[in-house]
Design an enzyme around this catalytic site. Structure first.
Site, PDB file in Angstrom:
ATOM      1  N   GLY A   1     -40.929  -5.031  15.304  1.00  0.00           N
ATOM      2  CA  GLY A   1     -40.417  -4.754  16.647  1.00  0.00           C
ATOM      3  C   GLY A   1     -39.225  -5.665  16.917  1.00  0.00           C
ATOM      4  O   GLY A   1     -38.073  -5.287  16.727  1.00  0.00           O
TER       5      GLY A   1
ATOM      6  N   TYR B   1     -43.350 -16.930  28.908  1.00  0.00           N
ATOM      7  CA  TYR B   1     -43.660 -17.755  27.729  1.00  0.00           C
ATOM      8  C   TYR B   1     -42.850 -19.037  27.674  1.00  0.00           C
ATOM      9  O   TYR B   1     -42.903 -19.758  26.671  1.00  0.00           O
ATOM     10  CB  TYR B   1     -43.337 -17.009  26.425  1.00  0.00           C
ATOM     11  CG  TYR B   1     -43.785 -15.584  26.287  1.00  0.00           C
ATOM     12  CD1 TYR B   1     -45.135 -15.263  26.192  1.00  0.00           C
ATOM     13  CD2 TYR B   1     -42.853 -14.561  26.198  1.00  0.00           C
ATOM     14  CE1 TYR B   1     -45.524 -13.942  26.020  1.00  0.00           C
ATOM     15  CE2 TYR B   1     -43.245 -13.232  26.020  1.00  0.00           C
ATOM     16  CZ  TYR B   1     -44.583 -12.940  25.936  1.00  0.00           C
ATOM     17  OH  TYR B   1     -44.969 -11.644  25.745  1.00  0.00           O
TER      18      TYR B   1
ATOM     19  N   CYS C   1     -38.589 -14.367  44.986  1.00  0.00           N
ATOM     20  CA  CYS C   1     -39.240 -15.418  45.764  1.00  0.00           C
ATOM     21  C   CYS C   1     -40.411 -16.027  44.992  1.00  0.00           C
ATOM     22  O   CYS C   1     -41.576 -15.843  45.358  1.00  0.00           O
ATOM     23  CB  CYS C   1     -39.692 -14.855  47.100  1.00  0.00           C
ATOM     24  SG  CYS C   1     -38.296 -14.206  47.990  1.00  0.00           S
TER      25      CYS C   1
HETATM   26  C1  LIG Z   1     -46.567  -6.012  19.065  1.00  0.00           C
HETATM   27  C2  LIG Z   1     -46.996  -5.415  17.800  1.00  0.00           C
HETATM   28  C3  LIG Z   1     -46.098  -5.259  16.750  1.00  0.00           C
HETATM   29  C4  LIG Z   1     -44.672  -5.738  16.790  1.00  0.00           C
HETATM   30  O1  LIG Z   1     -44.558  -7.109  16.818  1.00  0.00           O
HETATM   31  P1  LIG Z   1     -43.142  -7.798  16.617  1.00  0.00           P
HETATM   32  O2  LIG Z   1     -43.430  -9.231  16.695  1.00  0.00           O
HETATM   33  O3  LIG Z   1     -42.265  -7.337  17.749  1.00  0.00           O
HETATM   34  O4  LIG Z   1     -42.601  -7.381  15.303  1.00  0.00           O
HETATM   35  C5  LIG Z   1     -46.552  -4.639  15.589  1.00  0.00           C
HETATM   36  N1  LIG Z   1     -47.824  -4.188  15.496  1.00  0.00           N
HETATM   37  C6  LIG Z   1     -48.714  -4.326  16.491  1.00  0.00           C
HETATM   38  C7  LIG Z   1     -50.083  -3.805  16.309  1.00  0.00           C
HETATM   39  C8  LIG Z   1     -48.334  -4.940  17.678  1.00  0.00           C
HETATM   40  O5  LIG Z   1     -49.229  -5.089  18.653  1.00  0.00           O
END
Ligand SMILES: *Cc1c(COP(=O)(O)O)cnc(C)c1O
Length: 417
Positions: A275, A316, A342
């Site tokens: 991701g 975070y 706010c």
């Molecule tokens: C969030 C998630 C990802 C992607 O994670 P990244 O750190 O953005 O690469 C992949 N697989 C699952 C099951 C996730 O929950």
């Protein structure tokens, strides 16, 4: 590597000046570089060229239809965690045969929609979920392809909120009980075991935890084969980190070099769920300076973007580099960059040594392409911002800025109450 670069004192995304773009589309907005998105996908894809693999982009990192479509055109699939993400992936033209569906709380209607779409597999997180999927598949007269999400109990050494593969985590089934769960799965008439899945966390900056987790999974795959359970897909999840500040995460090539030797003789098709690494550095949140509040104790730059637009700093404590879109080469100062919300937790940067902006100056918060827009909300009744895709010298509004009417869509004041 990305395509946000200064030309003289002006920050460009590819061949588009972000200052000009801000004039045209207003602020705040997310800007994404199509070239960076493609390059990141290709880098990942090429790194694993020598083994059969599918790259299923984790939709939750950036779920805009145009972004999903861009990856689909590159041959990518989707890693989804809800019926809403399934809807998006299909609308964006993702091949259902390249969709993997994870998440601990899949509802029956979501399971049904995924079965009807014909997804590659469900990544199952519990025995009860497996029974529910068996049930729904039975009522549709089909077999559900499944993988079990196995929790390898490996510390990914990342932020606790995005650490998902420890024993205490809500995700997956414990590795020492996996064989038993697989056997239970093979007894269910409407379940077809096709794979195994793990995902230990996000923003990983070392290959060590990937290797540790994968070694355990590979041993398990061999045990399963000995028990007559065949594993076609080995889904290694996502989690590769990016550089926000000084992190030096492994390149996909480094990851490939570390894990291909472990898996190349298994004969499995590898599934990846990246991701952040595909989209994070392909996006920036562009915002306008409204006011400066210079105090004795502390100074604040008040901008028109806020924690509802980019939650990561508040959520975070994350760092996002803040760049002037037009450098002044003037004095620097130490300030918090804050939004109009706010809440004292509403900041985009804390105690940041930065060039002192003037009201009206445009700032860009970098590395905001992942978990930026997708985590945004309407808190404080703030319309969600626009998303703009840039390709060479062209730009496309891929998500319109919300209007005030969007804010109250679906709300009703009842009569006579
Ligand atoms: C969030 C998630 C990802 C992607 O994670 P990244 O750190 O953005 O690469 C992949 N697989 C699952 C099951 C996730 O929950």
């Amino acid at each position: 590597m990305n395509d946000f670069i200064y030309r003289g004192n002006e920050l460009y995304c590819e061949e588009v000046s972000l200052a000009d773009l801000a004039k045209k589309v207003g602020t705040p907005f997310y800007a994404y570089s199509a070239a960076t998105l493609r390059n990141h996908f290709k880098a990942f894809d090429q790194a694993f060229a020598e083994v059969p693999h599918v790259i299923c982009f984790a939709v939750k990192a950036n779920s805009n239809l145009a972004v999903l479509n861009l990856f689909a055109k590159e041959g990518g699939g989707a890693d989804i965690v809800s019926g809403g993400e399934l809807f998006r992936a299909l609308k964006a033209g993702v091949d259902p045969k390249k969709i993997v569906y994870a998440g601990v709380g899949k509802k029956r209607e979501e399971i049904e929609a995924a079965l009807k779409a014909g997804v590659m597999m469900f990544n199952i997180e519990s025995v009860q979920e497996m029974e529910a999927i068996n049930d729904v598949a039975g009522s549709l007269g089909v077999k559900a392809p499944v993988a079990l999400r196995v929790n390898p109990d490996v510390d990914p050494k990342t932020h606790p909120y995005v650490s998902t593969g420890l024993k205490k985590s809500k995700f997956g089934v414990p590795i020492d009980r996996a064989v038993e769960f697989y056997k239970a799965a093979t007894d269910l008439p409407h379940i077809e075991v096709v794979g195994i899945h793990k995902h230990i966390g996000s923003q990983l900056t070392e290959v060590g935890p990937f290797v540790d987790a994968l070694e355990k999974i590979v041993a398990l795959v061999k045990d399963l084969r000995d028990s007559g359970i065949n594993i076609k897909y080995l889904d290694v999840g996502g989690g590769l980190g990016i550089t926000y500040k000084e992190e030096e995460p492994p390149h996909p090539r480094d990851l490939a070099a570390a894990i291909i030797p472990l898996v190349k003789d298994l004969g499995c098709t590898l599934v990846f769920e990246p991701g952040r690494v595909l989209v994070g550095n392909a996006g920036a949140l562009v915002t306008k300076t409204l006011y400066l509040k210079k105090g004795e104790e502390k100074s604040f730059v008040v901008v028109d973007a806020a924690m509802n637009d980019l939650a990561r700093p508040s959520l975070y404590g994350s760092y996002h580099e803040c760049r002037p879109v037009q450098k002044r080469n003037g004095g620097r100062f130490m300030a918090d960059v804050v939004g109009p919300i706010c809440e004292s937790g509403d900041f985009l940067a804390k105690d940041r040594d930065m060039e002192e902006p003037a009201p009206g100056d445009i700032l860009a918060f970098m590395s905001a392409g992942a978990y930026g827009f997708t985590m945004s909300s309407n808190y404080n009744s703030r319309p969600r911002v626009a998303e703009i895709l840039i390709s060479k010298d062209r730009y496309f509004v891929i998500k319109e800025r919300e209007t005030l009417d969007d804010l109250i869509r679906g709300e009703h004041i009842p009569d006579n109450y």
